[in-house]
Design a protein around this motif. Structure first.
Motif, PDB file in Angstrom:
ATOM      1  N   LYS A   1       0.811  -1.221   0.000  1.00 32.58           N
ATOM      2  CA  LYS A   1       0.000   0.000   0.000  1.00 32.58           C
ATOM      3  C   LYS A   1       0.842   1.267   0.000  1.00 32.58           C
ATOM      4  CE  LYS A   1      -3.970  -2.134   2.297  1.00 32.58           C
ATOM      5  NZ  LYS A   1      -4.917  -2.055   3.446  1.00 32.58           N
ATOM      6  N   TYR A   2       2.122   1.138  -0.324  1.00 32.16           N
ATOM      7  CA  TYR A   2       2.994   2.310  -0.356  1.00 32.16           C
ATOM      8  C   TYR A   2       3.201   2.731  -1.806  1.00 32.16           C
ATOM      9  CZ  TYR A   2       6.866   5.364   1.051  1.00 32.16           C
ATOM     10  OH  TYR A   2       7.670   6.448   1.282  1.00 32.16           O
ATOM     11  N   GLN A   3       3.723   3.955  -2.015  1.00 29.28           N
ATOM     12  CA  GLN A   3       3.923   4.458  -3.374  1.00 29.28           C
ATOM     13  C   GLN A   3       4.937   3.624  -4.147  1.00 29.28           C
ATOM     14  OE1 GLN A   3       5.777   8.389  -3.413  1.00 29.28           O
ATOM     15  NE2 GLN A   3       6.488   8.083  -1.323  1.00 29.28           N
ATOM     16  N   TYR A   4       5.873   2.983  -3.426  1.00 32.16           N
ATOM     17  CA  TYR A   4       6.798   2.049  -4.057  1.00 32.16           C
ATOM     18  C   TYR A   4       6.341   0.628  -3.735  1.00 32.16           C
ATOM     19  CZ  TYR A   4       9.853   6.157  -4.191  1.00 32.16           C
ATOM     20  OH  TYR A   4      10.371   7.408  -4.405  1.00 32.16           O
ATOM     21  N   LYS A   5       6.335  -0.233  -4.757  1.00 37.06           N
ATOM     22  CA  LYS A   5       5.971  -1.637  -4.564  1.00 37.06           C
ATOM     23  C   LYS A   5       7.139  -2.497  -5.043  1.00 37.06           C
ATOM     24  CE  LYS A   5       0.961  -1.135  -4.755  1.00 37.06           C
ATOM     25  NZ  LYS A   5       0.987   0.322  -4.620  1.00 37.06           N
TER      26      LYS A   5
END
Length: 324
Positions: free
Chosen positions: A50-54
């Motif tokens: 659920k973070y901007q980086y996956k």
């Protein structure tokens, strides 16, 4: 070597510990034996996807670390095996050894502990970049810090005070504000019981605040913007409340004020020398005794699930550190 791995997105309890192959430093890279690494709120999000980086699975959480250089690749000149260093790598530090680019490292003085240094890059790096590079903060100005008792908020209170600003700490309870006062806040606002805009106006004699440091977002942002002074600067740092506010742009016109984005991660890539200079300044303040970063707790790496639960429950004051 041992590593904490996220092999499928999920809660902290889904993290596993496994032996993996030891990495090797390539050209321009450095292998660091991790002595301490730190957790941040975004670690609770990145393991859930659920973070901007996956990151590609599997990966290790934790973005910042401190340790000792184990070996260096071809072309590396700024560090040598045995050097004490600290660094930032977006994710991957929750393991016994990491490989990073030479430019990602900052030399660590002997009298700054690994546990202290591991928690400096994100909160203090973001904050000094915000104040020095984005806001142009001057001694004597007034700064309102939202979410003043969290990791970033703590750094914002401390650094603003060191830079000679008058700090108004804003948080959701009296015990959080009491903690902020120990960090250098002169005035406080409990926005769970006091109207943020009106109280900030009252505390500044109707003038408003010169700089707003906002890592919270949500409903508080517009209230704080309405309390800025003429030619004030509103620093957009993050959205811990979970909601990205929609701001009426006429407020910027009427106040002659600015909203300035603080994307420290991008600034780190674009200006690594500027980041290194900021961190050298932070380390100098620690050596001089002017800055005393607060560590909420130090956990063995195997207790990462417990540490992440503390962060997710908003019970943390300062940084959470892991030791492999």
């Amino acid at each position: 070597m041992k590593a904490c791995l996220c092999k499928s997105f999920g809660p902290p309890e889904s993290l596993v510990f496994e032996d993996i192959a030891e990495p090797v430093a390539g050209p321009g890279e450095v292998l660091v034996r991790v002595r301490a690494c730190a957790l941040n709120f975004f670690d609770t999000l990145i393991i859930r996807g659920k973070y901007q980086y996956k990151p590609d699975l599997p990966f290790s959480p934790s973005a910042e670390f401190a340790g000792v250089v184990d070996s260096v690749g071809d072309g590396v000149t700024s560090v040598s095996p045995g050097d004490r260093v600290m660094g930032y790598m977006r994710w991957g530090a929750a393991r016994e050894k990491v490989v990073v680019g030479e430019n990602a490292l900052v030399g660590l003085p002997d009298d700054v502990s690994f546990e202290t240094a591991a928690g400096l890059s994100v909160t203090y790096g973001t904050t000094l970049h915000a104040y020095r590079d984005r806001a142009g903060l001057k001694a004597g100005e007034t700064v309102a810090v939202l979410g003043a008792s969290g990791g970033v908020g703590q750094a914002a209170v401390e650094i603003a005070a060191i830079m000679g600003a008058k700090v108004i700490a804003c948080a959701s309870s009296e015990d959080k504000l009491a903690f902020a006062r120990t960090l250098g806040a002169e005035l406080t606002v409990d926005y769970s019981t006091q109207p943020l805009k009106d109280t900030l106006k009252d505390l500044t004699g109707g003038r408003g605040v010169d700089v707003v440091y906002d890592p919270v977002g949500g409903d508080l942002s517009e209230q704080a913007l309405r309390a800025t002074a003429w030619e004030g600067r509103f620093l957009v740092v993050g959205f811990a409340a979970g909601e990205i506010p929609k701001i009426p742009l006429n407020l910027l016109l009427l106040k002659g004020c600015d909203m300035r984005g603080v994307f420290w991660g991008a600034a780190l890539d674009r200006d690594p020398d500027g980041h290194r200079a900021n961190m050298v300044q932070v380390l100098s303040w620690i050596e001089d005794g002017r800055l005393k970063p607060h560590v909420h707790g130090i956990y063995p790496l195997e207790d990462i699930a417990t540490a992440l639960a503390e962060i997710a429950a908003r019970r943390v004051r300062g940084k959470v550190i892991l030791t492999p």
